[in-house]
Design an enzyme around this catalytic site. Structure first.
Site, PDB file in Angstrom:
ATOM      1  N   LYS A   1      -2.924  97.059  43.406  1.00 54.26           N
ATOM      2  CA  LYS A   1      -3.384  95.543  43.411  1.00 54.26           C
ATOM      3  C   LYS A   1      -4.094  95.267  42.116  1.00 54.26           C
ATOM      4  O   LYS A   1      -4.611  94.402  41.647  1.00 54.26           O
ATOM      5  CB  LYS A   1      -4.054  95.145  44.584  1.00 54.26           C
ATOM      6  CG  LYS A   1      -3.163  95.415  45.759  1.00 54.26           C
ATOM      7  CD  LYS A   1      -3.449  94.273  46.752  1.00 54.26           C
ATOM      8  CE  LYS A   1      -2.850  94.894  48.205  1.00 54.26           C
ATOM      9  NZ  LYS A   1      -1.685  94.111  48.605  1.00 54.26           N
TER      10      LYS A   1
ATOM     11  N   GLN B   1      -8.245  93.031  48.109  1.00 52.36           N
ATOM     12  CA  GLN B   1      -8.150  91.972  47.147  1.00 52.36           C
ATOM     13  C   GLN B   1      -9.592  91.945  46.581  1.00 52.36           C
ATOM     14  O   GLN B   1      -9.462  91.067  45.649  1.00 52.36           O
ATOM     15  CB  GLN B   1      -8.097  90.583  48.011  1.00 52.36           C
ATOM     16  CG  GLN B   1      -6.784  90.554  48.746  1.00 52.36           C
ATOM     17  CD  GLN B   1      -5.447  90.895  47.908  1.00 52.36           C
ATOM     18  OE1 GLN B   1      -5.335  90.213  46.643  1.00 52.36           O
ATOM     19  NE2 GLN B   1      -4.352  91.118  48.583  1.00 52.36           N
TER      20      GLN B   1
ATOM     21  N   ASP C   1     -12.791  95.717  53.685  1.00 53.75           N
ATOM     22  CA  ASP C   1     -11.260  95.787  53.189  1.00 53.75           C
ATOM     23  C   ASP C   1     -11.551  95.039  51.790  1.00 53.75           C
ATOM     24  O   ASP C   1     -11.542  94.023  51.742  1.00 53.75           O
ATOM     25  CB  ASP C   1     -10.359  95.202  54.336  1.00 53.75           C
ATOM     26  CG  ASP C   1      -9.056  94.749  53.590  1.00 53.75           C
ATOM     27  OD1 ASP C   1      -8.872  95.094  52.427  1.00 53.75           O
ATOM     28  OD2 ASP C   1      -8.298  94.367  54.098  1.00 53.75           O
TER      29      ASP C   1
ATOM     30  N   CYS D   1       0.853  89.290  56.453  1.00 52.52           N
ATOM     31  CA  CYS D   1       0.164  90.237  57.334  1.00 52.52           C
ATOM     32  C   CYS D   1      -1.110  89.585  57.994  1.00 52.52           C
ATOM     33  O   CYS D   1      -2.204  90.520  58.094  1.00 52.52           O
ATOM     34  CB  CYS D   1       0.017  91.520  56.452  1.00 52.52           C
ATOM     35  SG  CYS D   1       1.475  92.284  56.213  1.00 52.52           S
TER      36      CYS D   1
ATOM     37  N   HIS E   1      -6.295  90.898  57.220  1.00 53.58           N
ATOM     38  CA  HIS E   1      -5.039  91.382  56.958  1.00 53.58           C
ATOM     39  C   HIS E   1      -4.827  92.414  58.411  1.00 53.58           C
ATOM     40  O   HIS E   1      -5.626  92.863  58.898  1.00 53.58           O
ATOM     41  CB  HIS E   1      -4.955  92.033  55.767  1.00 53.58           C
ATOM     42  CG  HIS E   1      -3.618  92.801  55.293  1.00 53.58           C
ATOM     43  ND1 HIS E   1      -3.227  93.792  55.825  1.00 53.58           N
ATOM     44  CD2 HIS E   1      -2.717  92.268  54.530  1.00 53.58           C
ATOM     45  CE1 HIS E   1      -2.002  94.143  55.358  1.00 53.58           C
ATOM     46  NE2 HIS E   1      -1.793  93.355  54.518  1.00 53.58           N
TER      47      HIS E   1
HETATM   48  N1  PMP Z   1      -5.948  94.155  53.237  1.00 54.55           N
HETATM   49  C1  PMP Z   1      -5.517  93.057  52.500  1.00 54.55           C
HETATM   50  C2  PMP Z   1      -6.690  91.903  52.392  1.00 54.55           C
HETATM   51  C3  PMP Z   1      -4.634  93.137  51.587  1.00 54.55           C
HETATM   52  O1  PMP Z   1      -4.147  92.071  50.975  1.00 54.55           O
HETATM   53  C4  PMP Z   1      -3.466  94.401  51.669  1.00 54.55           C
HETATM   54  C5  PMP Z   1      -2.313  94.241  50.943  1.00 54.55           C
HETATM   55  N2  PMP Z   1      -1.565  93.161  51.145  1.00 54.55           N
HETATM   56  C6  PMP Z   1      -4.017  95.509  52.371  1.00 54.55           C
HETATM   57  C7  PMP Z   1      -5.208  95.238  53.227  1.00 54.55           C
HETATM   58  C8  PMP Z   1      -3.192  96.708  52.698  1.00 54.55           C
HETATM   59  O2  PMP Z   1      -3.068  97.326  51.399  1.00 54.55           O
HETATM   60  P1  PMP Z   1      -2.047  98.482  51.211  1.00 54.55           P
HETATM   61  O3  PMP Z   1      -0.875  97.767  51.644  1.00 54.55           O
HETATM   62  O4  PMP Z   1      -2.142  98.756  49.613  1.00 54.55           O
HETATM   63  O5  PMP Z   1      -2.691  99.594  52.088  1.00 54.55           O
END
Ligand code: PMP
Length: 409
Positions: free
Chosen positions: A227, A204, A201, A367, A124
């Site tokens: 999430k 998920q 990270d 993203c 991401h």
């Molecule tokens: N990493 C991953 C794998 C994600 O799915 C997300 C959220 N889509 C993020 C980072 C970013 O998380 P947040 O927007 O809650 O900071």
């Protein structure tokens, strides 16, 4: 006999009980954010109704209550990931801020010109752009673990990628765009051999089941409350206490100091030295309530339910002519995400037609533009599942996609 009943669980989530465009809502955008159970909403509401005060500041009853609830929530979240101590959990705005904290603090002091940061094509942007920024500021270099056609990390070149210049490996636990579950422990073992730290990270990752950060053998684990049934605007960074103690603060301000002099200051104890300013108190308390809620569910049965849903979705969607599913073929190697395209139908059009049927999915690059590039597409449609989804909802999705197919041929 399973005691987990997703239909009954849905009653805990008020948002799910509504019609969208005249149809019962089918919410399949859980990888973006999950819905919130009433238990979490009630706790957040009760905090504002009865206990609202700033934390760690006032010597008065409300402040005492707020501080106690805030720190209890930290202990709950620490328990969910098996941190050795709650002081190893730093509250952040979410995964993104947690990763930026590591880049801005640990990274700026430990990454130098010529050093290497290993990331993966699956990341991401939250686990990519902070490292690009850091590399630009320090003169370090990014190196990539590639993915195969099924969206699995290709660890073959790892012995070559990891060397004495590698200072950090930054990898996602589970890919949000493809659902690939990454072999984090194996990567961590390889990284340790060259003395590199490992950041995961976990946006998920901590969502579908408890995580054991100690057993994973990693150094940083970043995740978001929203999430996993919690509020938005709250997340956490985990790291071992000694590592957090060795790091400089990320932001300066109130709450994070011990003494302030004209020319210098000293810092509060870990984790407070990373929490400048009035924090998201209600959010943290809500995150604690979310973990409490998840802990009441039978973990094995929830996992089995999500796996069944995944397998069923892959079977039903896979049977639609012209529909291409991305990511691992084996359900064992992926988690609750199905990314797909359908011939010439643009994912945004697919999503719009599904929305008219009351079905919420995500369309776009998620993203993860490097993943899209890898497959030569600009976007995919993505259905992502959570514990409250049902096979009937998968049927609604598949039936509606048949309609999309009819429109686009
Ligand atoms: N990493 C991953 C794998 C994600 O799915 C997300 C959220 N889509 C993020 C980072 C970013 O998380 P947040 O927007 O809650 O900071």
């Amino acid at each position: 006999m399973s005691s987990f009943d997703p239909v009954a669980i849905r009653r805990d989530f008020p948002t799910l009980d509504q019609q969208v465009n005249g149809k019962p809502l089918v919410y399949l955008d859980n990888a973006a954010t999950s819905q919130k159970p009433r238990a979490v909403l009630d706790v957040v509401n009760a905090y504002y109704l009865h206990d609202n005060a700033n934390v760690h500041r006032g010597i008065h009853e409300l402040s005492r209550r707020a501080t106690e609830a805030y720190e209890e929530a930290r202990a709950k979240v620490a328990g969910w990931i098996n941190a050795a101590d709650s002081s190893e959990v730093v509250w952040t705005r979410g995964t993104t801020e947690a990763i930026n904290l590591v880049a801005g603090s640990w990274g700026m002091d430990n990454i130098h010109a010529g050093d290497e940061i290993v990331v993966t094509v699956l990341e991401h942007h939250s686990n990519l752009v902070p490292w690009q920024l850091l590399a630009r500021r320090t003169g370090a270099k990014l190196r990539y673990i590639e993915i195969d056609d099924q969206g699995r990390l290709d660890l073959g070149p790892l012995p070559d990628l990891l060397n004495e210049r590698t200072k950090l490996v930054a990898v996602s636990h589970i890919s949000n765009s493809l659902g690939t579950v990454n072999p984090v422990r194996e990567i961590a073992e390889a990284a340790k051999k060259v003395g590199a730290l490992v950041l995961v990270d976990g946006a998920q990752g901590a969502v579908h089941a408890r995580v054991d950060v100690q057993a994973l053998g990693v150094d940083f684990y970043a995740f978001s409350g929203h999430k996993m049934c919690g509020p938005t605007g709250i997340g956490a960074l985990w790291a071992r206490r000694e590592l957090l103690e060795s790091m400089e603060p990320y932001q300066g301000g109130g709450e994070m100091i011990e003494f302030v002099e004209r020319d210098m200051s000293t810092w509060a104890e870990v984790p407070h030295k990373f929490e400048a300013g009035t924090p998201n108190i209600a959010g943290a308390i809500g995150f604690g309530a979310a973990v409490d809620y998840l802990a009441t569910l039978p973990a094995d049965e929830v996992a089995a339910h999500e796996r069944t849903l995944m397998a069923y979705a892959m079977e039903r969607l896979g049977a639609i002519p012209g529909l291409r599913i991305y990511g691992p073929e084996s359900v064992e190697e992926r988690s609750a995400v199905v990314s797909f395209t359908m011939g010439d139908a643009h994912p945004h059009d697919i999503s719009t037609i599904l929305d008219s049927e009351g079905i919420a999915i995500r369309a776009g690059h998620h993203c993860a533009q490097l993943v899209m590039k890898r497959y030569g597409v600009s976007a995919t449609a993505r259905a992502s599942f959570y514990l409250y989804n049902t096979e009937e909802e998968v049927d609604r999705l598949a039936d509606s996609l048949e309609v999309v197919k009819g429109i686009f041929g």
